[in-house]
Design an enzyme around this catalytic site. Structure first.
Site, PDB file in Angstrom:
ATOM      1  N   LYS A   7      35.080  39.662  34.802  1.00  0.00           N
ATOM      2  CA  LYS A   7      36.314  40.187  34.204  1.00  0.00           C
ATOM      3  C   LYS A   7      36.338  40.011  32.688  1.00  0.00           C
ATOM      4  O   LYS A   7      36.898  40.841  31.985  1.00  0.00           O
ATOM      5  CB  LYS A   7      37.554  39.546  34.848  1.00  0.00           C
ATOM      6  CG  LYS A   7      37.760  40.046  36.274  1.00  0.00           C
ATOM      7  CD  LYS A   7      39.149  39.792  36.812  1.00  0.00           C
ATOM      8  CE  LYS A   7      39.305  40.465  38.175  1.00  0.00           C
ATOM      9  NZ  LYS A   7      40.544  40.165  38.849  1.00  0.00           N
ATOM     10  N   LYS A  23      33.019  46.366  44.474  1.00  0.00           N
ATOM     11  CA  LYS A  23      34.137  46.032  45.359  1.00  0.00           C
ATOM     12  C   LYS A  23      35.291  47.024  45.181  1.00  0.00           C
ATOM     13  O   LYS A  23      35.567  47.448  44.054  1.00  0.00           O
ATOM     14  CB  LYS A  23      34.610  44.621  44.970  1.00  0.00           C
ATOM     15  CG  LYS A  23      35.603  43.999  45.899  1.00  0.00           C
ATOM     16  CD  LYS A  23      36.073  42.654  45.363  1.00  0.00           C
ATOM     17  CE  LYS A  23      37.175  42.820  44.336  1.00  0.00           C
ATOM     18  NZ  LYS A  23      38.154  41.733  44.290  1.00  0.00           N
ATOM     19  N   LYS A  36      42.071  47.045  43.050  1.00  0.00           N
ATOM     20  CA  LYS A  36      43.289  47.745  42.605  1.00  0.00           C
ATOM     21  C   LYS A  36      43.199  48.174  41.149  1.00  0.00           C
ATOM     22  O   LYS A  36      43.863  49.107  40.748  1.00  0.00           O
ATOM     23  CB  LYS A  36      44.581  46.944  42.748  1.00  0.00           C
ATOM     24  CG  LYS A  36      44.549  45.533  43.128  1.00  0.00           C
ATOM     25  CD  LYS A  36      45.973  44.974  43.135  1.00  0.00           C
ATOM     26  CE  LYS A  36      46.032  43.802  44.070  1.00  0.00           C
ATOM     27  NZ  LYS A  36      45.152  42.691  43.639  1.00  0.00           N
TER      28      LYS A  36
HETATM   29  N1  AQP Z   1      37.492  44.902  48.346  1.00  0.00           N
HETATM   30  C1  AQP Z   1      37.898  43.843  49.019  1.00  0.00           C
HETATM   31  N2  AQP Z   1      37.367  43.549  50.226  1.00  0.00           N
HETATM   32  C2  AQP Z   1      37.783  42.457  50.934  1.00  0.00           C
HETATM   33  N3  AQP Z   1      38.737  41.609  50.482  1.00  0.00           N
HETATM   34  C3  AQP Z   1      39.296  41.873  49.294  1.00  0.00           C
HETATM   35  N4  AQP Z   1      40.250  41.258  48.587  1.00  0.00           N
HETATM   36  C4  AQP Z   1      40.465  41.925  47.437  1.00  0.00           C
HETATM   37  N5  AQP Z   1      39.669  42.996  47.367  1.00  0.00           N
HETATM   38  C5  AQP Z   1      38.921  42.988  48.500  1.00  0.00           C
HETATM   39  C6  AQP Z   1      40.916  40.045  49.031  1.00  0.00           C
HETATM   40  O1  AQP Z   1      42.309  40.222  48.833  1.00  0.00           O
HETATM   41  C7  AQP Z   1      42.865  38.964  48.456  1.00  0.00           C
HETATM   42  C8  AQP Z   1      43.702  39.116  47.231  1.00  0.00           C
HETATM   43  O2  AQP Z   1      42.932  39.484  46.141  1.00  0.00           O
HETATM   44  P1  AQP Z   1      43.629  39.665  44.731  1.00  0.00           P
HETATM   45  O3  AQP Z   1      44.299  40.954  44.671  1.00  0.00           O
HETATM   46  O4  AQP Z   1      44.497  38.513  44.428  1.00  0.00           O
HETATM   47  O5  AQP Z   1      42.460  39.584  43.734  1.00  0.00           O
HETATM   48  P2  AQP Z   1      41.154  40.400  43.669  1.00  0.00           P
HETATM   49  O6  AQP Z   1      40.180  39.876  44.668  1.00  0.00           O
HETATM   50  O7  AQP Z   1      40.727  40.345  42.225  1.00  0.00           O
HETATM   51  O8  AQP Z   1      41.601  41.870  44.102  1.00  0.00           O
HETATM   52  P3  AQP Z   1      41.468  43.180  43.310  1.00  0.00           P
HETATM   53  O9  AQP Z   1      42.002  44.290  44.137  1.00  0.00           O
HETATM   54  O10 AQP Z   1      40.057  43.343  42.805  1.00  0.00           O
HETATM   55  O11 AQP Z   1      42.476  42.934  42.125  1.00  0.00           O
HETATM   56  P4  AQP Z   1      42.239  43.133  40.589  1.00  0.00           P
HETATM   57  O12 AQP Z   1      41.725  44.531  40.463  1.00  0.00           O
HETATM   58  O13 AQP Z   1      43.566  42.942  39.940  1.00  0.00           O
HETATM   59  O14 AQP Z   1      41.241  42.108  40.174  1.00  0.00           O
HETATM   60  C9  AQP Z   1      41.730  37.972  48.293  1.00  0.00           C
HETATM   61  O15 AQP Z   1      41.626  37.205  49.473  1.00  0.00           O
HETATM   62  C10 AQP Z   1      40.541  38.866  48.145  1.00  0.00           C
HETATM   63  O16 AQP Z   1      39.362  38.231  48.615  1.00  0.00           O
END
Ligand code: AQP
Length: 339
Positions: free
Chosen positions: A119, A202, A205
């Site tokens: 990030k 991955k 969002k």
């Molecule tokens: N692609 C994914 N596959 C499986 N699990 C996922 N999680 C997120 N993306 C996937 C799981 O969702 C939970 C919450 O994650 P988060 O939103 O707090 O943070 P993140 O992992 O950084 O999710 P994003 O969507 O990628 O958010 P941004 O874009 O803001 O960084 C966790 O349990 C995560 O493992």
């Protein structure tokens, strides 16, 4: 150190940094829901303090995202009667314990976190201190409840290991087995849902491409279109698991199907082996719409009256503080703070 017994307790959270994705749902929320029915106390959190670490969000958008995330939790089956549902900033002990953990964790530990490296990218000098300290706040989120289990997707495994290191160091430094060594729960057919446009990334969002993800608020047509346009290869689907090696996009779509249908990858391949994507994609789209449409319509209903959501979060914060206040007090006592 004496052996301490901890109440079986689950904590997990999601950032309101955007709308919920299918990755969040399959990687985390589905397991949150099932753990409510097991022998655990369950606490689920919108981690709004984490959501501002990567970049600042428009205040009205952050409020909207937080309430919509709460709606997504409830619509997916998290019951405010069975679980404590909270917004992180409404329970100040999270941030208070995070400060203590900032003083326990070592710079070297944090610098090795792959999420920080991904990030912050090449411009780490311009990244926020909050992004660097993110895993210490996450450790505090978990340990302020003495949580014993944390359901997460694959991507959070390293942060969970750091949480265990922080707990162990605190316990060692202060000579008491005060914090549990929390177990990650990484289960299901889709613990790492990948982007629909690139099987090596991955689903996220914050990906600039909306076509890369399925949002939990997408309507049926949008879901079908995104799946139809998902990147694939020209070969037919295999009948056995080894046939998915080196085919990340095919593996991703089969994993999504398996997780939505509560099947293993092997079971799905037994049924669809030999099919072309022209046949498989419409079946996957139909399944995704069948499973996700009730959730998105319930989310829309809940978002029509956000007072109800705010009431649920206020009640959750009060319940949470009954657990967190004594744990913070005892932490301060152990450290030597006058109270
Ligand atoms: N692609 C994914 N596959 C499986 N699990 C996922 N999680 C997120 N993306 C996937 C799981 O969702 C939970 C919450 O994650 P988060 O939103 O707090 O943070 P993140 O992992 O950084 O999710 P994003 O969507 O990628 O958010 P941004 O874009 O803001 O960084 C966790 O349990 C995560 O493992």
């Amino acid at each position: 150190m004496s052996q301490t017994t901890f109440t079986p307790r689950v904590f997990s959270g999601i950032q309101p940094s955007g709308g919920l994705t299918l990755g969040n749902y399959l990687g985390a929320i589905k397991r949150f829901v099932s753990m409510q029915e097991e022998d655990f106390e369950t606490i689920y959190c919108m981690v709004d303090l984490h959501a501002i670490t990567a970049k600042l969000i428009d205040p009205s958008e952050l409020r909207h995202n937080t309430r919509e995330l709460a709606a997504g939790f409830i619509a997916s089956g998290i019951s405010p009667d069975k679980s404590i549902l909270i917004n992180q900033s409404q329970v100040p002990e999270h941030a208070q314990l995070a400060w203590i953990f900032n003083c326990i964790a070592r710079m070297g530990w944090m610098g090795r976190m792959t999420q920080w490296k991904d990030k912050a990218g090449k411009n780490a000098e311009a990244a926020s201190l909050g992004l660097f300290a993110y895993p210490a706040l996450m450790a505090a989120d978990i340990l302020i409840y003495h949580a014993t289990h944390v359901p997460v997707g694959e991507d959070q495994k390293q942060h969970l290991e750091l949480t265990r290191d922080i707990a162990a160091k605190f316990n060692h430094d202060y000579g008491e087995e005060f914090f549990p060594i929390t177990e990650p729960v990484i289960e299901g057919a889709a613990t790492r849902v990948m982007s629909l446009r690139d099987g090596s990334k991955k689903m996220s969002k914050s990906d600039p491409s909306d076509a890369s993800r399925i949002n939990m608020t997408d309507d049926a047509d949008t879901i079908s279109r995104k799946i139809r346009k998902a990147k694939t290869d020209p070969d037919a689907l295999p009948s056995a698991l080894e046939g998915l090696d080196h085919r990340p996009e095919a593996r991703n779509l089969v994993s999504i199907y398996a997780a939505l249908n509560d099947q293993s990858l092997e079971e799905v391949l037994r049924d669809v082996g030999g099919q072309q994507f022209g046949t498989f994609k419409p079946a996957l789209a139909e399944l995704a719409v069948e499973k996700l449409a009730p959730i998105s319509s319930e989310m829309a209903r809940l978002m029509a009256d956000t007072d109800e959501i705010d009431r649920i979060l206020a009640k959750g914060a009060a319940q949470a503080r009954e657990i967190t206040a004594p744990i913070l007090k005892r932490t301060y006592d152990l450290i030597g703070m006058v109270s």
